[in-house]
Scaffold this motif. Structure first.
Motif, PDB file in Angstrom:
ATOM      1  N   ASP A   1       0.833  -1.211   0.000  1.00 60.60           N
ATOM      2  CA  ASP A   1       0.000   0.000   0.000  1.00 60.60           C
ATOM      3  C   ASP A   1       0.866   1.257   0.000  1.00 60.60           C
ATOM      4  O   ASP A   1       0.606   2.215  -0.724  1.00 60.60           O
ATOM      5  CB  ASP A   1      -0.904   0.026   1.242  1.00 60.60           C
ATOM      6  N   ILE A   2       1.884   1.254   0.829  1.00 62.33           N
ATOM      7  CA  ILE A   2       2.761   2.434   0.918  1.00 62.33           C
ATOM      8  C   ILE A   2       3.433   2.690  -0.427  1.00 62.33           C
ATOM      9  O   ILE A   2       3.462   3.817  -0.926  1.00 62.33           O
ATOM     10  CB  ILE A   2       3.810   2.239   2.043  1.00 62.33           C
ATOM     11  N   ALA A   3       3.954   1.626  -1.048  1.00 61.64           N
ATOM     12  CA  ALA A   3       4.670   1.802  -2.321  1.00 61.64           C
ATOM     13  C   ALA A   3       3.736   2.347  -3.396  1.00 61.64           C
ATOM     14  O   ALA A   3       4.145   3.162  -4.235  1.00 61.64           O
ATOM     15  CB  ALA A   3       5.284   0.479  -2.766  1.00 61.64           C
ATOM     16  N   ALA A   4       2.459   1.907  -3.355  1.00 62.84           N
ATOM     17  CA  ALA A   4       1.501   2.351  -4.375  1.00 62.84           C
ATOM     18  C   ALA A   4       1.272   3.852  -4.281  1.00 62.84           C
ATOM     19  O   ALA A   4       0.954   4.511  -5.283  1.00 62.84           O
ATOM     20  CB  ALA A   4       0.187   1.596  -4.204  1.00 62.84           C
ATOM     21  N   GLU A   5       1.442   4.402  -3.093  1.00 65.07           N
ATOM     22  CA  GLU A   5       1.210   5.842  -2.909  1.00 65.07           C
ATOM     23  C   GLU A   5       2.486   6.657  -3.072  1.00 65.07           C
ATOM     24  O   GLU A   5       2.443   7.882  -3.091  1.00 65.07           O
ATOM     25  CB  GLU A   5       0.625   6.084  -1.507  1.00 65.07           C
ATOM     26  N   GLY A   6       3.629   5.978  -3.165  1.00 61.81           N
ATOM     27  CA  GLY A   6       4.908   6.688  -3.215  1.00 61.81           C
ATOM     28  C   GLY A   6       5.278   7.148  -4.610  1.00 61.81           C
ATOM     29  O   GLY A   6       4.561   6.872  -5.573  1.00 61.81           O
ATOM     30  N   PRO A   7       6.403   7.857  -4.735  1.00 65.40           N
ATOM     31  CA  PRO A   7       6.861   8.334  -6.039  1.00 65.40           C
ATOM     32  C   PRO A   7       7.143   7.168  -6.992  1.00 65.40           C
ATOM     33  O   PRO A   7       7.575   6.097  -6.556  1.00 65.40           O
ATOM     34  CB  PRO A   7       8.162   9.072  -5.714  1.00 65.40           C
ATOM     35  N   GLY A   8       6.891   7.358  -8.293  1.00 61.66           N
ATOM     36  CA  GLY A   8       7.174   6.321  -9.286  1.00 61.66           C
ATOM     37  C   GLY A   8       8.663   6.174  -9.546  1.00 61.66           C
ATOM     38  O   GLY A   8       9.482   6.974  -9.083  1.00 61.66           O
ATOM     39  N   ALA A   9       9.007   5.147 -10.300  1.00 65.15           N
ATOM     40  CA  ALA A   9      10.414   4.897 -10.610  1.00 65.15           C
ATOM     41  C   ALA A   9      10.896   5.871 -11.690  1.00 65.15           C
ATOM     42  O   ALA A   9      10.184   6.152 -12.642  1.00 65.15           O
ATOM     43  CB  ALA A   9      10.577   3.461 -11.096  1.00 65.15           C
ATOM     44  N   ASP A  10      12.109   6.390 -11.525  1.00 63.12           N
ATOM     45  CA  ASP A  10      12.698   7.305 -12.502  1.00 63.12           C
ATOM     46  C   ASP A  10      13.629   6.514 -13.410  1.00 63.12           C
ATOM     47  O   ASP A  10      14.723   6.126 -13.017  1.00 63.12           O
ATOM     48  CB  ASP A  10      13.454   8.414 -11.765  1.00 63.12           C
ATOM     49  N   LEU A  11      13.170   6.287 -14.643  1.00 64.63           N
ATOM     50  CA  LEU A  11      13.946   5.420 -15.539  1.00 64.63           C
ATOM     51  C   LEU A  11      15.294   6.027 -15.889  1.00 64.63           C
ATOM     52  O   LEU A  11      16.265   5.313 -16.124  1.00 64.63           O
ATOM     53  CB  LEU A  11      13.144   5.146 -16.814  1.00 64.63           C
ATOM     54  N   ALA A  12      15.349   7.375 -15.934  1.00 62.04           N
ATOM     55  CA  ALA A  12      16.618   8.018 -16.273  1.00 62.04           C
ATOM     56  C   ALA A  12      17.671   7.734 -15.206  1.00 62.04           C
ATOM     57  O   ALA A  12      18.866   7.788 -15.466  1.00 62.04           O
ATOM     58  CB  ALA A  12      16.427   9.523 -16.425  1.00 62.04           C
TER      59      ALA A  12
ATOM     60  N   ALA B   1      20.398   8.763   2.612  1.00 67.46           N
ATOM     61  CA  ALA B   1      20.926   9.799   1.717  1.00 67.46           C
ATOM     62  C   ALA B   1      20.399   9.485   0.322  1.00 67.46           C
ATOM     63  O   ALA B   1      20.586   8.376  -0.181  1.00 67.46           O
ATOM     64  CB  ALA B   1      22.449   9.794   1.731  1.00 67.46           C
ATOM     65  N   ASP B   2      19.722  10.451  -0.291  1.00 69.54           N
ATOM     66  CA  ASP B   2      19.139  10.225  -1.617  1.00 69.54           C
ATOM     67  C   ASP B   2      19.075  11.552  -2.353  1.00 69.54           C
ATOM     68  O   ASP B   2      18.955  12.621  -1.734  1.00 69.54           O
ATOM     69  CB  ASP B   2      17.736   9.595  -1.489  1.00 69.54           C
ATOM     70  N   ILE B   3      19.130  11.480  -3.683  1.00 73.16           N
ATOM     71  CA  ILE B   3      19.146  12.705  -4.486  1.00 73.16           C
ATOM     72  C   ILE B   3      17.748  13.304  -4.660  1.00 73.16           C
ATOM     73  O   ILE B   3      17.609  14.483  -4.985  1.00 73.16           O
ATOM     74  CB  ILE B   3      19.792  12.424  -5.869  1.00 73.16           C
ATOM     75  N   SER B   4      16.711  12.494  -4.413  1.00 68.36           N
ATOM     76  CA  SER B   4      15.357  12.923  -4.773  1.00 68.36           C
ATOM     77  C   SER B   4      14.584  13.546  -3.614  1.00 68.36           C
ATOM     78  O   SER B   4      14.266  12.865  -2.632  1.00 68.36           O
ATOM     79  CB  SER B   4      14.580  11.704  -5.300  1.00 68.36           C
ATOM     80  N   PRO B   5      14.238  14.838  -3.722  1.00 65.27           N
ATOM     81  CA  PRO B   5      13.438  15.463  -2.655  1.00 65.27           C
ATOM     82  C   PRO B   5      12.056  14.819  -2.514  1.00 65.27           C
ATOM     83  O   PRO B   5      11.536  14.727  -1.401  1.00 65.27           O
ATOM     84  CB  PRO B   5      13.326  16.928  -3.088  1.00 65.27           C
ATOM     85  N   GLU B   6      11.496  14.321  -3.636  1.00 71.62           N
ATOM     86  CA  GLU B   6      10.167  13.694  -3.559  1.00 71.62           C
ATOM     87  C   GLU B   6      10.222  12.440  -2.691  1.00 71.62           C
ATOM     88  O   GLU B   6       9.370  12.200  -1.832  1.00 71.62           O
ATOM     89  CB  GLU B   6       9.648  13.287  -4.951  1.00 71.62           C
ATOM     90  N   ILE B   7      11.244  11.608  -2.944  1.00 72.36           N
ATOM     91  CA  ILE B   7      11.366  10.367  -2.168  1.00 72.36           C
ATOM     92  C   ILE B   7      11.603  10.686  -0.694  1.00 72.36           C
ATOM     93  O   ILE B   7      10.979  10.086   0.189  1.00 72.36           O
ATOM     94  CB  ILE B   7      12.508   9.484  -2.742  1.00 72.36           C
ATOM     95  N   LEU B   8      12.464  11.658  -0.430  1.00 67.28           N
ATOM     96  CA  LEU B   8      12.785  11.975   0.965  1.00 67.28           C
ATOM     97  C   LEU B   8      11.574  12.546   1.692  1.00 67.28           C
ATOM     98  O   LEU B   8      11.338  12.229   2.862  1.00 67.28           O
ATOM     99  CB  LEU B   8      13.970  12.942   1.028  1.00 67.28           C
TER     100      LEU B   8
END
Lengths: 413, 413
Positions: free
Chosen positions: A126-137, A197-204
Motif C-alpha cells: 500500500d505504501i509503495a503504491a502511494e509513493g513516487p514512481g520509478a525514474d527510468l533516467a 541519503a538520496d538525491i530525490s526530494p520527492e522520495i525523501l
C-alpha cells in the motif's frame, strides 16, 4: 555418407554453438545449454523463470528462447516447452531426470517471511503504491514488497537489527519504511539510528512523512551521491545497505559513500543489491569490491525481485559484504564520470513489437534509451506492444566498446 | 555520582569492547554482539550453533562464550543460555524479539535433499566409513554424507550435471563417488567425463575400486597439485570443484589448477569450498579469486558440514564461481611456498583440558600442530579431554605475523 548426412539432426554441441553465436552470447554454448536445461526442469517455463534459473538477464533469456523456437527446438505456445528435438539437445539417451533441488520453501533465497510478517508485506504494498514512481533516467525500478521485507530480514539474520545504526545509501525502494513497518509489526524499534541519503526530494519527503506517522524517526539527507557524504553522516553507522546503478562505476561510487558512512574498523555489515551481468562485466564490479577492501560474506541469487512483468520484470542478487582492516573509499572528491546505464550504452538493439512486428531501435542515439521507456510509451507504429528483443545494431558514433550494455534493459537504481 | 556509579552495570558497549579486546577479536565489539544475539535467538545454544549463525570459527565462538561466562553474562550449563545481565547487552528495553528468518526447510543452504536421494546419503555414509581416514597434516577433515549429496545437487542446480565433464581438484571428500551414487539412484549417468587429481594413492585407489563397482568410470591422476596438471587433464572440462587448503595460497594454487583443467572461455562453473576466516584474511582469498579472473556467482554460508563434534566440527561456505574472458592461472610452474595451515602458523594457543584443567600449547613448535591432533592423542596429563581454547601465546621464534592462524583449528583439505 554425404547426402544422407544432411538430413540427420545436427550434433547438439553444434546447435548450441550456433545459437550462441547468433546472439553474441558471452556465456557461449554453455549459456544456451543452461537455458535448455531450465526449460527441461520446469516443463512449461516463462522467460522470467528461465532468467531466474540461469542467472541470465531477461532480454538475453528471451533472445535465446526465440532462436530455439526458430529452429523448432522450443514450442511457440507460452509458457513454452521443449520439443522432442529440443530435449534431445540435452543428451543422446533421452530426457535426463528432473530433480528439483532449489529449496521450495524459500525458492533458494535462504530466507522465508514468517507468517506474522505477512501483514508487513501488504502494508508495504500500500505504501509503495502511494509513493513516487520509478525514474527510468536514474536506472530505477522498484523492488516488490516481499523483497523489501526480505531485505529487513537479512539485516535481522546478520544481527545488524535490532539495536544498531543503519545507513541507506539511496532509498527509492523505501527500505527505511520497511524497517519501520517490520519493527511496528514485531512491536520493537529496530534501529538506534536510521538515515537515508538520496538525491530525490520527492522520495525523501515521502519517507519523512510516512516515517513520522509510523513513529520511527528517519534522518533524511538530500544528497547527490557523486559528492562525499555530508559530515553529519560520516563515520557513524554500524551497517549500510545500497542498491546502486548497475554499472561497475555505480557500485564503486555508492560503496565508497557507504564506507564513508560506516564506523572505522573491520566486520561491519554492508548489503549490496545488484543485477545479473555477463561474467566478464561482473569481474569489474567484483574487482571494485575488493579494491574497496570489502569481502563477500554471502551472495544470494534471485534475492531481489523487481516490479514489472515480462521482459521488464527481473531479479537481482543480494551480496553481503564485510569491512576489513583494509577498507577505504575509492572516491573522496566529487565524481564526474559515467554512472547510469545510459551513460555507458554505446549500441542499439532492435526490439520487435509483438502486436505489429515493427522493429524499433532502443539505446544511445535512439528515441528510447531503454526498453522500459519504450514499454511505457507503447509502440510508435501501432501504439501497443509488448516487445521482444531482436538484433544488436552497429555501435553508435560515440563508440563505446561496452559489449554487454544491451543487457541493461531492466537496470535501475 | 562517583561511588554509586561503581555498582551500576557497565554500559553494554564497554563490555562488548572489553571482551573483544580480551581475545584479540578482529571482528571487534560487533563480533561479540553477534554471538550474544545468536545465543538470544536460539535460547540454549551450542558453540557449534553459535559458530554457524555468526560465521565465526568454532574456537573463536567458544572463546567468546568463555569470556561471557566469566562475567556472568552466559550460564555455565551446556548448551548455554544468556543470563538476564547477558540479555541486557542487547538493549536497554529488555529482550528484543526472536525472529527465525533463515529458511527452516534448507537451513539457509538454498538446497534441500529430495526424498528419493535419502538413499544416496546413507550409501555414501557407508562408503565413507570404509574409505581412508582424514590426514590432519594435509588440513583434511571430511564433509558429511549430506554435504556430499548437496554438492552434487549444486552441480545439478547449475546445469553442470547431467551431461558435462567435471574435474575434481583434490577429492579426499569422495565427491566423485557421490556423483556416481546420486546418478545410480536417479537412474542416469551424470557426467560425460569425470576425473580426479589427488596426491594420495590410497584415496585414488579407493575411488577407482568403488567407481568400478558402481559402473561409473572415474579417471584418476596421482598428482601433487603444487605441479601443473598432467597434460591429459588440461583445457578439457566444462566444470570443476575443489576444497583446497584453507589459506589464500591454497585457494590460489588449487584454483590455478582448476583453470588449467577447464576449457578456455567464459561462463564455466567452478565450485570452491572454503572455511570461515576473519574478514581481513578473507580479503586475501577474494583478491586471489579476482586476480585469477573468476567472478562470484553465489556464496552460501554453512553449506559444507564437516565430521567431528564440538570444537572439531565445523562448517564452511560454498562459493560458486564463473570463468570470464580474463580467467588465467596464476601459477604455471611448480609451487614451492607455504600451503597448509601449519606452514603458516606462527603462534601457539593454550588449550585447557576440561577433565584435569591442564594447559596444553598447540601450534608451531609445540608437540601438537593443531588441536585436532591433540584431540586424537588425548590430554598428555590425564589422557582424557575434551579441550577448550585458552589464551594465545607469544609468537614463536619463526615469527610469522599471521594473526589469525589460531582460527584454523578445524582446517582441512
Amino acid at each position: 555418407m554425404s547426402t544422407a548426412q544432411e538430413n540427420l539432426p545436427q550434433q547438439p554441441a553444434a546447435v548450441l554453438a550456433e545459437i550462441s553465436e547468433a546472439i553474441g552470447l558471452q556465456e557461449g554454448a554453455a549459456g544456451v545449454r543452461a537455458v535448455v536445461w531450465a526449460f527441461h526442469q520446469v516443463g512449461a517455463a516463462s522467460t522470467r523463470e528461465v532468467s531466474r534459473r540461469t542467472g541470465l538477464p531477461v532480454p538475453i533469456a528471451a533472445a535465446i528462447g526465440n532462436e530455439l523456437r526458430r529452429r523448432g527446438l522450443l514450442g511457440r505456445e507460452r509458457p513454452s516447452r521443449l520439443t522432442e528435438a529440443g530435449t534431445a539437445l540435452l543428451g543422446e539417451r533421452g530426457a535426463p531426470p528432473k530433480v528439483e533441488v532449489a529449496c521450495a520453501a524459500c525458492a533458494g533465497t535462504e530466507i522465508t517471511i514468517p507468517a506474522k510478517l505477512r501483514e508487513a508485506v501488504s502494508r508495504l504494498a500500500d505504501i509503495a503504491a502511494e509513493g513516487p514512481g520509478a525514474d527510468l533516467a536514474l536506472d530505477q525500478s522498484h523492488c516488490t514488497p516481499e523483497t523489501k521485507v526480505r531485505r529487513v530480514l537479512a539485516l535481522l539474520r546478520a544481527g545488524v537489527l535490532p539495536g544498531n545504526s543503519l545507513l541507506l545509501v539511496g532509498d527509492d525502494d523505501l527500505i527505511s519504511l520497511a524497517v519501520g513497518v517490520v519493527g511496528e509489526v514485531l512491536g520493537v524499534r529496530l534501529t538506534e539510528r536510521l538515515a537515508v541519503a538520496d538525491i530525490s526530494p520527492e522520495i525523501l519527503e515521502f519517507i519523512s512523512e510516512r516515517a513520522t506517522s509510523l513513529g520511527v524517526p528517519v534522518e533524511v539527507a538530500e544528497h547527490d551521491l557523486r559528492e562525499p557524504l555530508p559530515v553529519r553522516l560520516r563515520h557513524s553507522f554500524d551497517a549500510a545497505m545500497t542498491d546502486p546503478p548497475y554499472t561497475a562505476e555505480g557500485a564503486k561510487l555508492f560503496l565508497s559513500r557507504v564506507i564513508e558512512g560506516l564506523r572505522p574498523g573491520p566486520a561491519h555489515n554492508v548489503f549490496l543489491s545488484f543485477g545479473a551481468k555477463a561474467p566478464t562485466e561482473m569481474l569489474d564490479v567484483q574487482r571494485a569490491i575488493t579494491d574497496l577492501g570489502l569481502v563477500t560474506h554471502g551472495l544470494i541469487r534471485n534475492f531481489n525481485e523487481y516490479e514489472g512483468s515480462g521482459i521488464l520484470g527481473g531479479t537481482g542478487f543480494l551480496q553481503h559484504l564485510l569491512t576489513t582492516d583494509a577498507t577505504a573509499p575509492l572516491f573522496f572528491e566529487g565524481y564526474q564520470g559515467p554512472l547510469y546505464t545510459r551513460d555507458k550504452r554505446g549500441r542499439q538493439r532492435q526490439y520487435i513489437c509483438v502486436s505489429c512486428e515493427a522493429l524499433i531501435p532502443v539505446g544511445a542515439g535512439a528515441r528510447w534509451n531503454a526498453v522500459a521507456e519504450l514499454q511505457q510509451a507503447g509502440c510508435p507504429n501501432c501504439g501497443k506492444g509488448p516487445f521482444r528483443p531482436g538484433r544488436l545494431v552497429e555501435p553508435a558514433a560515440s563508440g563505446s566498446e561496452d559489449a554487454g550494455a544491451d543487457r541493461d534493459a531492466r537496470q535501475h537504481d
